[in-house]
Design a protein around this motif. Sequence first.
Motif, PDB file in Angstrom:
ATOM      1  N   MET A 165       0.847  -1.194   0.000  1.00  0.00           N
ATOM      2  CA  MET A 165       0.000   0.000   0.000  1.00  0.00           C
ATOM      3  C   MET A 165       0.886   1.249   0.000  1.00  0.00           C
ATOM      4  SD  MET A 165      -3.011   0.886   2.644  1.00  0.00           S
ATOM      5  CE  MET A 165      -3.404   2.555   2.997  1.00  0.00           C
ATOM      6  N   GLU A 166       0.553   2.209  -0.858  1.00  0.00           N
ATOM      7  CA  GLU A 166       1.328   3.448  -0.951  1.00  0.00           C
ATOM      8  C   GLU A 166       1.140   4.299   0.309  1.00  0.00           C
ATOM      9  OE1 GLU A 166       3.390   4.896  -3.440  1.00  0.00           O
ATOM     10  OE2 GLU A 166       3.394   2.836  -4.158  1.00  0.00           O
ATOM     11  N   LYS A 167       2.176   5.040   0.634  1.00  0.00           N
ATOM     12  CA  LYS A 167       2.087   5.974   1.752  1.00  0.00           C
ATOM     13  C   LYS A 167       1.118   7.082   1.408  1.00  0.00           C
ATOM     14  CE  LYS A 167       6.878   5.557   3.223  1.00  0.00           C
ATOM     15  NZ  LYS A 167       8.119   6.297   3.463  1.00  0.00           N
ATOM     16  N   SER A 168       0.390   7.572   2.412  1.00  0.00           N
ATOM     17  CA  SER A 168      -0.527   8.679   2.160  1.00  0.00           C
ATOM     18  C   SER A 168       0.215  10.019   2.128  1.00  0.00           C
ATOM     19  CB  SER A 168      -1.640   8.714   3.199  1.00  0.00           C
ATOM     20  OG  SER A 168      -1.097   8.929   4.481  1.00  0.00           O
ATOM     21  N   HIS A 169       1.373  10.070   2.759  1.00  0.00           N
ATOM     22  CA  HIS A 169       2.205  11.271   2.768  1.00  0.00           C
ATOM     23  C   HIS A 169       3.670  10.865   2.656  1.00  0.00           C
ATOM     24  CE1 HIS A 169      -1.499  12.946   4.373  1.00  0.00           C
ATOM     25  NE2 HIS A 169      -1.033  14.133   4.051  1.00  0.00           N
ATOM     26  N   LYS A 170       4.469  11.720   2.023  1.00  0.00           N
ATOM     27  CA  LYS A 170       5.895  11.459   1.878  1.00  0.00           C
ATOM     28  C   LYS A 170       6.685  12.693   2.278  1.00  0.00           C
ATOM     29  CE  LYS A 170       6.231   8.170  -1.930  1.00  0.00           C
ATOM     30  NZ  LYS A 170       6.751   7.993  -3.303  1.00  0.00           N
ATOM     31  N   LYS A 171       7.880  12.435   2.790  1.00  0.00           N
ATOM     32  CA  LYS A 171       8.811  13.528   3.049  1.00  0.00           C
ATOM     33  C   LYS A 171       9.332  14.024   1.706  1.00  0.00           C
ATOM     34  CE  LYS A 171      10.377  11.639   7.428  1.00  0.00           C
ATOM     35  NZ  LYS A 171      11.540  11.134   8.201  1.00  0.00           N
ATOM     36  N   ILE A 172       9.600  15.299   1.628  1.00  0.00           N
ATOM     37  CA  ILE A 172      10.118  15.889   0.397  1.00  0.00           C
ATOM     38  C   ILE A 172      11.431  15.219  -0.009  1.00  0.00           C
ATOM     39  CG2 ILE A 172      11.128  18.019  -0.553  1.00  0.00           C
ATOM     40  CD1 ILE A 172       8.852  19.511   0.960  1.00  0.00           C
TER      41      ILE A 172
END
Length: 181
Positions: A1-8
């Motif tokens: 499952m893809e992350k809902s948020h990512k660090k820049i």
Amino acid sequence: MEKSHKKITESQVEISELMLPSHSNFNGKIHGGHLLSLLDQIAFACGSKHSRAYCVTASVDTVDFLKPIEIGELVTLKASVNYVGTSSMVIGIRVESENIQSGKVNHCNSSYFTMVAKDKEGKSLPVPGLILETDDDIRRFVKCVKRNKMKFKRQKEFHETDFSSKEYIHLLDEYNVKIEL
């Protein structure tokens, strides 16, 4: 499952390329078109890395050519996702040239590309949100919000203006044009 948020930092991309004579214009400087191609490539790579999807260029908001680039210089492009919408991402790109012999580095270009994530059928895909970790991350995100608001305001004003109307002809007086109606 893809992350809902990512660090820049998870999506940042950096590329370097030596500028060759084949990249130059008739004045011996690196052709703007060559640089635009590199900008589009790194925007694609950064947007695709963030979204994990194929991305297309939706718009180029700003391309500021600040200093010329010379043949033989090493050009480095640094791209970050500065802003995300539902399926779009604003990719901020910084271009620096380095004179390999002297070590002098120049900031040559700043650009903002809007990329949109697409599925195999060409439909827009949702992209992960951003985790803002630094003051620079916040500043860049807020600047994108402001730039987007100004862009939509300009587009609205442009489409609402009747440029064919004779009442606007007086606005052309300060320009080097001749009107023959």
